[in-house]
Design a protein around this motif. Structure first.
Motif, mmCIF file in Angstrom:
data_model
loop_
_atom_site.group_PDB
_atom_site.id
_atom_site.type_symbol
_atom_site.label_atom_id
_atom_site.label_comp_id
_atom_site.label_asym_id
_atom_site.label_seq_id
_atom_site.Cartn_x
_atom_site.Cartn_y
_atom_site.Cartn_z
ATOM 1 N N ASP A 13 -8.593 -125.207 -29.197
ATOM 2 C CA ASP A 13 -8.723 -124.067 -28.279
ATOM 3 C C ASP A 13 -9.812 -123.121 -28.770
ATOM 4 O OD1 ASP A 13 -7.661 -122.096 -30.008
ATOM 5 O OD2 ASP A 13 -5.644 -122.258 -29.175
ATOM 6 N N GLU A 38 -7.807 -120.493 -24.903
ATOM 7 C CA GLU A 38 -6.536 -120.278 -25.605
ATOM 8 C C GLU A 38 -5.431 -119.986 -24.573
ATOM 9 O OE1 GLU A 38 -3.606 -117.351 -26.749
ATOM 10 O OE2 GLU A 38 -5.311 -117.034 -25.391
ATOM 11 N N GLU A 84 -0.986 -120.677 -23.182
ATOM 12 C CA GLU A 84 0.004 -121.598 -22.621
ATOM 13 C C GLU A 84 -0.415 -122.137 -21.240
ATOM 14 O OE1 GLU A 84 3.084 -122.523 -24.017
ATOM 15 O OE2 GLU A 84 3.765 -123.590 -22.237
ATOM 16 N N LYS A 100 -1.725 -125.640 -20.689
ATOM 17 C CA LYS A 100 -0.895 -126.851 -20.779
ATOM 18 C C LYS A 100 -0.597 -127.314 -19.355
ATOM 19 C CE LYS A 100 3.116 -127.348 -22.935
ATOM 20 N NZ LYS A 100 4.295 -127.036 -23.786
ATOM 21 N N GLY A 131 -2.405 -124.967 -32.224
ATOM 22 C CA GLY A 131 -0.965 -124.706 -32.222
ATOM 23 C C GLY A 131 -0.238 -125.693 -31.315
ATOM 24 N N GLY A 132 0.984 -125.331 -30.943
ATOM 25 C CA GLY A 132 1.818 -126.219 -30.136
ATOM 26 C C GLY A 132 1.227 -126.513 -28.765
ATOM 27 N N VAL A 133 0.455 -125.575 -28.226
ATOM 28 C CA VAL A 133 -0.144 -125.802 -26.908
ATOM 29 C C VAL A 133 -1.128 -126.957 -26.981
ATOM 30 C CG1 VAL A 133 -1.757 -124.802 -25.232
ATOM 31 C CG2 VAL A 133 0.224 -123.467 -26.008
ATOM 32 N N ASP A 169 0.679 -130.341 -27.687
ATOM 33 C CA ASP A 169 1.320 -130.908 -26.496
ATOM 34 C C ASP A 169 0.292 -131.422 -25.490
ATOM 35 O OD1 ASP A 169 3.742 -130.207 -27.593
ATOM 36 O OD2 ASP A 169 4.408 -128.966 -25.929
ATOM 37 N N THR A 186 -2.009 -126.052 -36.500
ATOM 38 C CA THR A 186 -2.554 -124.875 -37.195
ATOM 39 C C THR A 186 -1.673 -123.637 -37.096
ATOM 40 O OG1 THR A 186 -3.844 -124.192 -35.267
ATOM 41 C CG2 THR A 186 -4.947 -125.674 -36.833
ATOM 42 N N THR A 187 -0.520 -123.726 -36.441
ATOM 43 C CA THR A 187 0.421 -122.592 -36.496
ATOM 44 C C THR A 187 1.644 -123.051 -37.293
ATOM 45 O OG1 THR A 187 1.559 -123.229 -34.452
ATOM 46 C CG2 THR A 187 -0.268 -121.685 -34.223
ATOM 47 N N LEU A 189 4.668 -122.722 -36.335
ATOM 48 C CA LEU A 189 5.551 -123.392 -35.373
ATOM 49 C C LEU A 189 5.146 -124.854 -35.182
ATOM 50 C CD1 LEU A 189 7.456 -122.323 -32.472
ATOM 51 C CD2 LEU A 189 5.643 -123.884 -31.815
ATOM 52 N N SER A 216 6.697 -128.303 -33.675
ATOM 53 C CA SER A 216 6.258 -128.951 -32.431
ATOM 54 C C SER A 216 5.405 -130.204 -32.637
ATOM 55 C CB SER A 216 5.529 -127.950 -31.532
ATOM 56 O OG SER A 216 4.304 -127.560 -32.093
ATOM 57 N N LYS A 240 7.144 -135.581 -28.879
ATOM 58 C CA LYS A 240 7.193 -135.106 -27.491
ATOM 59 C C LYS A 240 5.869 -134.440 -27.158
ATOM 60 C CE LYS A 240 12.119 -134.279 -26.726
ATOM 61 N NZ LYS A 240 13.149 -133.263 -26.421
ATOM 62 N N ASN A 263 7.359 -128.358 -19.674
ATOM 63 C CA ASN A 263 7.583 -129.434 -20.661
ATOM 64 C C ASN A 263 8.273 -130.665 -20.095
ATOM 65 O OD1 ASN A 263 6.429 -128.068 -22.834
ATOM 66 N ND2 ASN A 263 8.330 -126.968 -23.248
ATOM 67 N N VAL A 271 -4.646 -122.684 -43.315
ATOM 68 C CA VAL A 271 -4.999 -122.104 -42.010
ATOM 69 C C VAL A 271 -3.967 -121.077 -41.545
ATOM 70 C CG1 VAL A 271 -6.195 -124.223 -41.334
ATOM 71 C CG2 VAL A 271 -3.857 -123.850 -40.540
ATOM 72 N N THR A 317 -4.591 -116.991 -41.313
ATOM 73 C CA THR A 317 -5.213 -116.196 -40.243
ATOM 74 C C THR A 317 -4.259 -115.938 -39.081
ATOM 75 O OG1 THR A 317 -6.145 -118.266 -39.390
ATOM 76 C CG2 THR A 317 -7.600 -116.880 -40.728
HETATM 77 N N1 LIG Z 1 6.454 -130.865 -28.496
HETATM 78 C C1 LIG Z 1 7.461 -130.218 -29.003
HETATM 79 O O1 LIG Z 1 8.414 -130.819 -29.538
HETATM 80 C C2 LIG Z 1 7.450 -128.729 -28.981
HETATM 81 C C3 LIG Z 1 8.419 -128.008 -29.709
HETATM 82 C C4 LIG Z 1 8.337 -126.614 -29.717
HETATM 83 C C5 LIG Z 1 7.324 -125.972 -28.998
HETATM 84 N N2 LIG Z 1 6.418 -126.697 -28.292
HETATM 85 C C6 LIG Z 1 5.356 -126.034 -27.529
HETATM 86 O O2 LIG Z 1 4.526 -125.332 -28.449
HETATM 87 C C7 LIG Z 1 3.851 -124.290 -27.746
HETATM 88 C C8 LIG Z 1 3.827 -123.056 -28.600
HETATM 89 O O3 LIG Z 1 3.115 -123.321 -29.780
HETATM 90 P P1 LIG Z 1 2.423 -122.171 -30.637
HETATM 91 O O4 LIG Z 1 3.372 -121.074 -30.867
HETATM 92 O O5 LIG Z 1 1.770 -122.820 -31.795
HETATM 93 O O6 LIG Z 1 1.378 -121.584 -29.598
HETATM 94 P P2 LIG Z 1 -0.213 -121.719 -29.388
HETATM 95 O O7 LIG Z 1 -0.682 -123.097 -29.543
HETATM 96 O O8 LIG Z 1 -0.533 -121.030 -28.119
HETATM 97 O O9 LIG Z 1 -0.786 -120.849 -30.586
HETATM 98 C C9 LIG Z 1 -0.530 -119.457 -30.595
HETATM 99 C C10 LIG Z 1 -1.834 -118.660 -30.737
HETATM 100 O O10 LIG Z 1 -2.309 -118.772 -32.067
HETATM 101 C C11 LIG Z 1 -3.683 -119.145 -32.079
HETATM 102 N N3 LIG Z 1 -3.860 -119.891 -33.329
HETATM 103 C C12 LIG Z 1 -3.530 -121.177 -33.579
HETATM 104 N N4 LIG Z 1 -3.726 -121.452 -34.872
HETATM 105 C C13 LIG Z 1 -4.199 -120.323 -35.448
HETATM 106 C C14 LIG Z 1 -4.568 -119.977 -36.772
HETATM 107 N N5 LIG Z 1 -4.453 -120.853 -37.779
HETATM 108 N N6 LIG Z 1 -4.979 -118.715 -37.017
HETATM 109 C C15 LIG Z 1 -5.040 -117.805 -36.017
HETATM 110 N N7 LIG Z 1 -4.687 -118.070 -34.747
HETATM 111 C C16 LIG Z 1 -4.263 -119.326 -34.464
HETATM 112 C C17 LIG Z 1 -3.867 -119.927 -30.815
HETATM 113 O O11 LIG Z 1 -5.201 -119.917 -30.392
HETATM 114 C C18 LIG Z 1 -2.979 -119.155 -29.847
HETATM 115 O O12 LIG Z 1 -3.657 -118.031 -29.384
HETATM 116 C C19 LIG Z 1 4.589 -124.133 -26.415
HETATM 117 O O13 LIG Z 1 3.797 -124.638 -25.381
HETATM 118 C C20 LIG Z 1 5.834 -124.988 -26.586
HETATM 119 O O14 LIG Z 1 6.288 -125.528 -25.377
HETATM 120 C C21 LIG Z 1 6.477 -128.054 -28.279
#
Ligand SMILES: NC(=O)c1ccc[n+]([C@@H]2O[C@H](COP(=O)([O-])OP(=O)(O)OC[C@H]3O[C@@H](n4cnc5c(N)ncnc54)[C@H](O)[C@@H]3O)[C@@H](O)[C@H]2O)c1
Ligand SMILES: [Zn+2]
Length: 358
Positions: free
Chosen positions: A42, A71, A73, A76, A104-106, A109, A129-130, A132, A137, A142, A152, A169, A172
């Motif tokens: 992203d 960047e 959701e 997706k 990240g998770g977005v 997925d 990189t997050t 979460l 994720s 999935k 989803n 990572v 940040t």
């Molecule tokens: N597949 C699965 O099993 C599963 C499980 C849980 C959640 N999810 C999905 O995950 C998504 C949420 O993931 P998320 O919370 O990572 O959100 P995201 O991917 O939107 O990341 C959150 C924000 O952090 C930024 N970012 C990412 N890495 C960074 C870094 N290292 N430093 C600074 N900024 C960074 C991104 O650009 C974004 O703005 C949802 O869409 C959810 O449905 C999927």
């Protein structure tokens, strides 16, 4: 560096450690890639890490292309997936060209969904990189996109060939994003590993100060727990339900908050509600609930409902119930580290604990 072996798909490894983006080329070679690859990322992550990763891989002889999506959701979506198919086609990507999902998770997925479907499946490398994404994720296979209110549900089970979780990572990430990732880490400890929960109690400060050794342990253990569950129930037909601990009420809270609460924050409240229900039904001791509440609060997550309507939350749960075939499943606790699934929780009890939690 820690490695988690995963017996899903063709079998693969999750590597967790510091400095791993710099050695990604070597890891890719080890699993047989040496030529072309595509990084999907992203707009935020590209600037932070994507261009540097591309350059590094190019220096090592890879022909690496970067595809960027904005960047957020909203990306997706089938629409964005469509654009990605066009870009892959424009790059003349072939069946064995790996896709690196860097974000990240977005991104995990979305790029995962595109990798699963383009040419009926390109090799997928998850580079979460997050917190979460590293702890939750990116694991389990999935992949999905959303379509309007259908979240989803358009997706696949598609395992990567490698997952690279570089803990550097995480530095940040905004504090709120670190907290929401911690909610899922705490969830994994609660459902399967009381000792890991104690470890989190003792080392949470070091997670927040990005101590390498502690982060490695927290992410790899969290990954192992999820892998352990998914290996037994990849297609989500039974056991995988336990991963929904905190999510039954949590999803409803997330919806009613109008997504003002982030997912992990709503899950934190849902985990506490499930804990309270477990206490009320005589399964869990007060002291254990108090430990859970303390850890959640220390992780920077909410422990009190931020003025949300209890009735609306109950209604949202009923709505989820209809979608999921008639039964609201709760994951309740016997102790921290030991949970079970039941569909016998009265809505009036949910109402009471939500009021207690207000
Ligand atoms: N597949 C699965 O099993 C599963 C499980 C849980 C959640 N999810 C999905 O995950 C998504 C949420 O993931 P998320 O919370 O990572 O959100 P995201 O991917 O939107 O990341 C959150 C924000 O952090 C930024 N970012 C990412 N890495 C960074 C870094 N290292 N430093 C600074 N900024 C960074 C991104 O650009 C974004 O703005 C949802 O869409 C959810 O449905 C999927
Ligand atoms: Zn979750």
């Amino acid at each position: 560096m820690k490695k988690v072996k995963v017996r899903l798909g063709n079998g693969y490894e999750i590597i967790v450690g510091s400095g791993l983006l710099a050695t990604a080329g070597q890891n890719l070679r080890e699993i047989g890639f040496s030529d072309r690859l595509v990084i999907i990322t992203d707009s935020v992550v590209r600037g932070l890490y994507g261009d540097a990763l591309r350059q590094r891989l190019a220096d090592e002889g890879f022909e690496a292309a970067v595809i960027e999506v904005p960047e957020g959701e909203e990306q997706k979506s089938l629409e964005t997936a469509g654009r990605l198919y066009d870009e892959l086609s424009g790059l003349h990507v072939e069946r064995l060209t790996p896709v690196l999902a860097l974000g990240g998770g977005v991104i995990g997925d979305l790029a995962g969904f595109v990798a699963a479907t383009y040419l009926r499946g390109l090799p997928l490398v998850q580079v979460p990189t997050t917190l979460l994404a590293q702890a939750d994720s990116s694991i389990g296979g999935k992949v999905a996109v959303d379509q309007g209110q259908i979240k989803n549900k358009i997706g696949a089970f598609y395992q990567p060939v490698l997952t690279i979780s570089d803990i550097d990572v995480l530095k940040t990430l905004p504090p709120r994003a670190l907290s929401t990732g911690l909610a899922e880490v705490i969830k994994h400890a609660v459902i399967r590993d009381g000792e890991f929960f104690t470890y989190l109690e003792e080392n949470l400060d070091k997670v927040e100060s990005f101590d390498d050794r502690v982060l490695e342990r927290v992410i790899s253990r969290s990954a192992e727990i999820k892998v352990g569950v998914v290996e037994q129930d990849e297609r989500d037909l039974g056991l995988r339900n336990v991963l929904n601990y905190g999510h039954t009420v949590g999803h409803a809270i997330e919806t009613v908050s109008g997504f003002g609460l982030w997912h992990g924050e709503a899950v934190a409240l849902g985990m506490l509600a499930a804990g309270r229900i477990s206490v009320r039904l005589g399964f869990l001791g007060d002291d254990e609930l108090a430990r859970l509440e303390r850890l959640v609060a220390r992780a920077g997550l909410p422990v009190k409902m931020p003025g949300l309507g209890t009735e609306e939350i109950i209604q949202a749960m009923q709505h989820d119930k209809k979608i999921s075939g008639g039964r609201v499943k709760f994951i309740l606790l016997r102790s921290i580290g030991d949970v079970f699934v039941t569909d016998k929780v009265d809505p009036s009890l949910v109402r009471e604990v939500l009021i207690e939690q207000s």
